[in-house]
Design a protein around this motif. Structure first.
Motif, PDB file in Angstrom:
ATOM      1  N   ARG A  77     -18.155  36.960 -35.035  1.00 48.88           N
ATOM      2  CA  ARG A  77     -16.800  36.472 -34.744  1.00 48.88           C
ATOM      3  C   ARG A  77     -16.825  35.625 -33.489  1.00 48.88           C
ATOM      4  O   ARG A  77     -17.652  35.811 -32.601  1.00 48.88           O
ATOM      5  CB  ARG A  77     -15.837  37.642 -34.520  1.00 48.88           C
ATOM      6  CG  ARG A  77     -15.474  38.360 -35.803  1.00 48.88           C
ATOM      7  CD  ARG A  77     -14.390  39.377 -35.579  1.00 48.88           C
ATOM      8  NE  ARG A  77     -13.187  38.890 -34.945  1.00 48.88           N
ATOM      9  CZ  ARG A  77     -12.102  38.444 -35.583  1.00 48.88           C
ATOM     10  NH1 ARG A  77     -12.092  38.410 -36.900  1.00 48.88           N
ATOM     11  NH2 ARG A  77     -11.040  38.048 -34.925  1.00 48.88           N
ATOM     12  N   ALA A  78     -15.883  34.699 -33.423  1.00 45.61           N
ATOM     13  CA  ALA A  78     -15.737  33.883 -32.216  1.00 45.61           C
ATOM     14  C   ALA A  78     -15.454  34.803 -31.030  1.00 45.61           C
ATOM     15  O   ALA A  78     -14.819  35.855 -31.187  1.00 45.61           O
ATOM     16  CB  ALA A  78     -14.595  32.887 -32.394  1.00 45.61           C
ATOM     17  N   PRO A  79     -15.920  34.450 -29.840  1.00 47.86           N
ATOM     18  CA  PRO A  79     -15.731  35.323 -28.691  1.00 47.86           C
ATOM     19  C   PRO A  79     -14.265  35.436 -28.260  1.00 47.86           C
ATOM     20  O   PRO A  79     -13.464  34.525 -28.485  1.00 47.86           O
ATOM     21  CB  PRO A  79     -16.561  34.671 -27.588  1.00 47.86           C
ATOM     22  CG  PRO A  79     -16.848  33.295 -28.043  1.00 47.86           C
ATOM     23  CD  PRO A  79     -16.688  33.250 -29.522  1.00 47.86           C
ATOM     24  N   TYR A  80     -13.957  36.572 -27.663  1.00 51.72           N
ATOM     25  CA  TYR A  80     -12.659  36.796 -27.034  1.00 51.72           C
ATOM     26  C   TYR A  80     -12.434  35.650 -26.049  1.00 51.72           C
ATOM     27  O   TYR A  80     -13.313  35.320 -25.257  1.00 51.72           O
ATOM     28  CB  TYR A  80     -12.680  38.156 -26.333  1.00 51.72           C
ATOM     29  CG  TYR A  80     -11.472  38.508 -25.522  1.00 51.72           C
ATOM     30  CD1 TYR A  80     -10.191  38.427 -26.037  1.00 51.72           C
ATOM     31  CD2 TYR A  80     -11.616  38.964 -24.216  1.00 51.72           C
ATOM     32  CE1 TYR A  80      -9.085  38.779 -25.282  1.00 51.72           C
ATOM     33  CE2 TYR A  80     -10.520  39.328 -23.459  1.00 51.72           C
ATOM     34  CZ  TYR A  80      -9.259  39.231 -23.989  1.00 51.72           C
ATOM     35  OH  TYR A  80      -8.168  39.581 -23.246  1.00 51.72           O
ATOM     36  N   THR A  81     -11.274  35.000 -26.155  1.00 49.39           N
ATOM     37  CA  THR A  81     -11.021  33.778 -25.398  1.00 49.39           C
ATOM     38  C   THR A  81      -9.667  33.834 -24.718  1.00 49.39           C
ATOM     39  O   THR A  81      -8.698  34.307 -25.289  1.00 49.39           O
ATOM     40  CB  THR A  81     -11.077  32.561 -26.360  1.00 49.39           C
ATOM     41  OG1 THR A  81     -12.376  32.510 -26.957  1.00 49.39           O
ATOM     42  CG2 THR A  81     -10.804  31.256 -25.644  1.00 49.39           C
ATOM     43  N   LEU A  82      -9.627  33.313 -23.492  1.00 55.06           N
ATOM     44  CA  LEU A  82      -8.369  33.130 -22.772  1.00 55.06           C
ATOM     45  C   LEU A  82      -8.035  31.650 -22.799  1.00 55.06           C
ATOM     46  O   LEU A  82      -8.915  30.796 -22.617  1.00 55.06           O
ATOM     47  CB  LEU A  82      -8.494  33.588 -21.319  1.00 55.06           C
ATOM     48  CG  LEU A  82      -8.921  35.026 -21.081  1.00 55.06           C
ATOM     49  CD1 LEU A  82      -9.011  35.309 -19.583  1.00 55.06           C
ATOM     50  CD2 LEU A  82      -7.985  36.000 -21.760  1.00 55.06           C
ATOM     51  N   ARG A  83      -6.765  31.351 -23.005  1.00 55.74           N
ATOM     52  CA  ARG A  83      -6.300  29.948 -23.003  1.00 55.74           C
ATOM     53  C   ARG A  83      -5.081  29.885 -22.106  1.00 55.74           C
ATOM     54  O   ARG A  83      -4.058  30.532 -22.365  1.00 55.74           O
ATOM     55  CB  ARG A  83      -5.945  29.509 -24.424  1.00 55.74           C
ATOM     56  CG  ARG A  83      -5.421  28.093 -24.516  1.00 55.74           C
ATOM     57  CD  ARG A  83      -6.554  27.079 -24.347  1.00 55.74           C
ATOM     58  NE  ARG A  83      -6.057  25.749 -24.603  1.00 55.74           N
ATOM     59  CZ  ARG A  83      -5.905  24.832 -23.655  1.00 55.74           C
ATOM     60  NH1 ARG A  83      -6.227  25.101 -22.416  1.00 55.74           N
ATOM     61  NH2 ARG A  83      -5.448  23.640 -23.966  1.00 55.74           N
ATOM     62  N   PHE A  84      -5.222  29.151 -21.022  1.00 56.12           N
ATOM     63  CA  PHE A  84      -4.121  28.957 -20.089  1.00 56.12           C
ATOM     64  C   PHE A  84      -3.448  27.627 -20.389  1.00 56.12           C
ATOM     65  O   PHE A  84      -4.115  26.607 -20.544  1.00 56.12           O
ATOM     66  CB  PHE A  84      -4.638  28.947 -18.650  1.00 56.12           C
ATOM     67  CG  PHE A  84      -5.187  30.267 -18.197  1.00 56.12           C
ATOM     68  CD1 PHE A  84      -4.372  31.184 -17.561  1.00 56.12           C
ATOM     69  CD2 PHE A  84      -6.524  30.592 -18.398  1.00 56.12           C
ATOM     70  CE1 PHE A  84      -4.872  32.408 -17.132  1.00 56.12           C
ATOM     71  CE2 PHE A  84      -7.033  31.806 -17.974  1.00 56.12           C
ATOM     72  CZ  PHE A  84      -6.206  32.717 -17.347  1.00 56.12           C
ATOM     73  N   GLN A  85      -2.136  27.662 -20.508  1.00 62.46           N
ATOM     74  CA  GLN A  85      -1.326  26.462 -20.663  1.00 62.46           C
ATOM     75  C   GLN A  85      -0.200  26.579 -19.652  1.00 62.46           C
ATOM     76  O   GLN A  85       0.032  27.679 -19.133  1.00 62.46           O
ATOM     77  CB  GLN A  85      -0.814  26.348 -22.089  1.00 62.46           C
ATOM     78  CG  GLN A  85      -1.966  26.128 -23.065  1.00 62.46           C
ATOM     79  CD  GLN A  85      -1.509  26.098 -24.499  1.00 62.46           C
ATOM     80  OE1 GLN A  85      -0.887  27.040 -24.976  1.00 62.46           O
ATOM     81  NE2 GLN A  85      -1.843  25.029 -25.194  1.00 62.46           N
ATOM     82  N   THR A 120      -4.260  26.482 -11.002  1.00 61.45           N
ATOM     83  CA  THR A 120      -3.730  26.447 -12.371  1.00 61.45           C
ATOM     84  C   THR A 120      -4.318  25.272 -13.139  1.00 61.45           C
ATOM     85  O   THR A 120      -4.594  25.396 -14.334  1.00 61.45           O
ATOM     86  CB  THR A 120      -2.190  26.392 -12.385  1.00 61.45           C
ATOM     87  OG1 THR A 120      -1.751  25.284 -11.612  1.00 61.45           O
ATOM     88  CG2 THR A 120      -1.581  27.669 -11.836  1.00 61.45           C
ATOM     89  N   ASP A 121      -4.540  24.144 -12.479  1.00 60.63           N
ATOM     90  CA  ASP A 121      -5.152  22.991 -13.166  1.00 60.63           C
ATOM     91  C   ASP A 121      -6.547  23.339 -13.676  1.00 60.63           C
ATOM     92  O   ASP A 121      -6.920  22.956 -14.789  1.00 60.63           O
ATOM     93  CB  ASP A 121      -5.227  21.777 -12.238  1.00 60.63           C
ATOM     94  CG  ASP A 121      -3.879  21.123 -12.017  1.00 60.63           C
ATOM     95  OD1 ASP A 121      -2.935  21.374 -12.804  1.00 60.63           O
ATOM     96  OD2 ASP A 121      -3.750  20.351 -11.049  1.00 60.63           O
ATOM     97  N   GLN A 122      -7.317  24.058 -12.880  1.00 63.81           N
ATOM     98  CA  GLN A 122      -8.656  24.445 -13.318  1.00 63.81           C
ATOM     99  C   GLN A 122      -8.588  25.426 -14.484  1.00 63.81           C
ATOM    100  O   GLN A 122      -9.359  25.319 -15.433  1.00 63.81           O
ATOM    101  CB  GLN A 122      -9.437  25.063 -12.154  1.00 63.81           C
ATOM    102  CG  GLN A 122      -9.837  24.042 -11.112  1.00 63.81           C
ATOM    103  CD  GLN A 122     -10.406  24.691  -9.868  1.00 63.81           C
ATOM    104  OE1 GLN A 122      -9.853  25.654  -9.342  1.00 63.81           O
ATOM    105  NE2 GLN A 122     -11.529  24.154  -9.399  1.00 63.81           N
ATOM    106  N   LEU A 123      -7.675  26.383 -14.424  1.00 57.27           N
ATOM    107  CA  LEU A 123      -7.541  27.351 -15.510  1.00 57.27           C
ATOM    108  C   LEU A 123      -7.098  26.679 -16.806  1.00 57.27           C
ATOM    109  O   LEU A 123      -7.563  27.033 -17.882  1.00 57.27           O
ATOM    110  CB  LEU A 123      -6.534  28.445 -15.136  1.00 57.27           C
ATOM    111  CG  LEU A 123      -6.956  29.406 -14.035  1.00 57.27           C
ATOM    112  CD1 LEU A 123      -5.802  30.337 -13.686  1.00 57.27           C
ATOM    113  CD2 LEU A 123      -8.191  30.197 -14.437  1.00 57.27           C
TER     114      LEU A 123
END
Length: 158
Positions: free
Chosen positions: A61-69, A32-35
């Motif tokens: 357009r900006a690329p499809y992005t994943l953001r893990f918090q 999870t820290d890496q993500l």
């Protein structure tokens, strides 16, 4: 010259035998820290037959992005924003209790991108697997055989 060539082949064989040069396909399960260390931008997506999933890429357009918090995964740069509770179960990404905004997408290509993105993580299929390859890219594989590659991106400036 012949002896040098044979000696080089012998060293190459020994190196491959002990793992030198064989890390091209090395992968590890992310923590999870890496993500959560940075956003992940989609750079490559292929279907089960290895064909590029064109709908996930919209020119200009900006690329499809994943953001893990902590505890959440957000999907960004689509027409709508989506967020789900997430946790890892070994190498599997488990998403629960997702929410999504419901704005109307005026651009047909962005609408198609969003509809295609919805099928990647949110189906009745089993949870996708995650791996970090030897270049630091996040590789996502879903039950349909689709493979998505996300490169780490810098965090937005505060």
């Amino acid at each position: 010259m012949k002896r040098t060539y044979m000696l080089a082949l012998a060293w190459l064989a020994i190196g491959i035998g002990i793992g030198i040069g064989s890390s091209a396909h090395a992968a590890s399960t992310p923590t999870t820290d890496q993500l959560e260390a940075h956003p992940w931008q989609l750079t490559r997506a292929t279907d089960a037959q290895g064909k590029r999933i064109d709908a996930l890429f919209v020119r200009g357009r900006a690329p499809y992005t994943l953001r893990f918090q902590p505890g959440y995964m957000s999907e960004l740069n689509l027409c709508n924003q989506a967020s789900s509770h997430y946790h890892l179960q070994d190498d599997r990404l488990i998403l629960e209790s997702g929410i999504r905004t419901t704005a109307l997408c005026i651009n047909p290509k962005v609408d198609a991108q969003e509809r295609r993105a919805e099928t990647l993580f949110h189906g009745r299929d089993t949870a996708p697997t995650l791996a970090l390859d030897d270049t630091g890219a996040l590789v996502v594989r879903n039950a349909k055989g689709e493979v998505l590659v996300f490169k780490p991106a810098p965090l937005p400036a505060k």
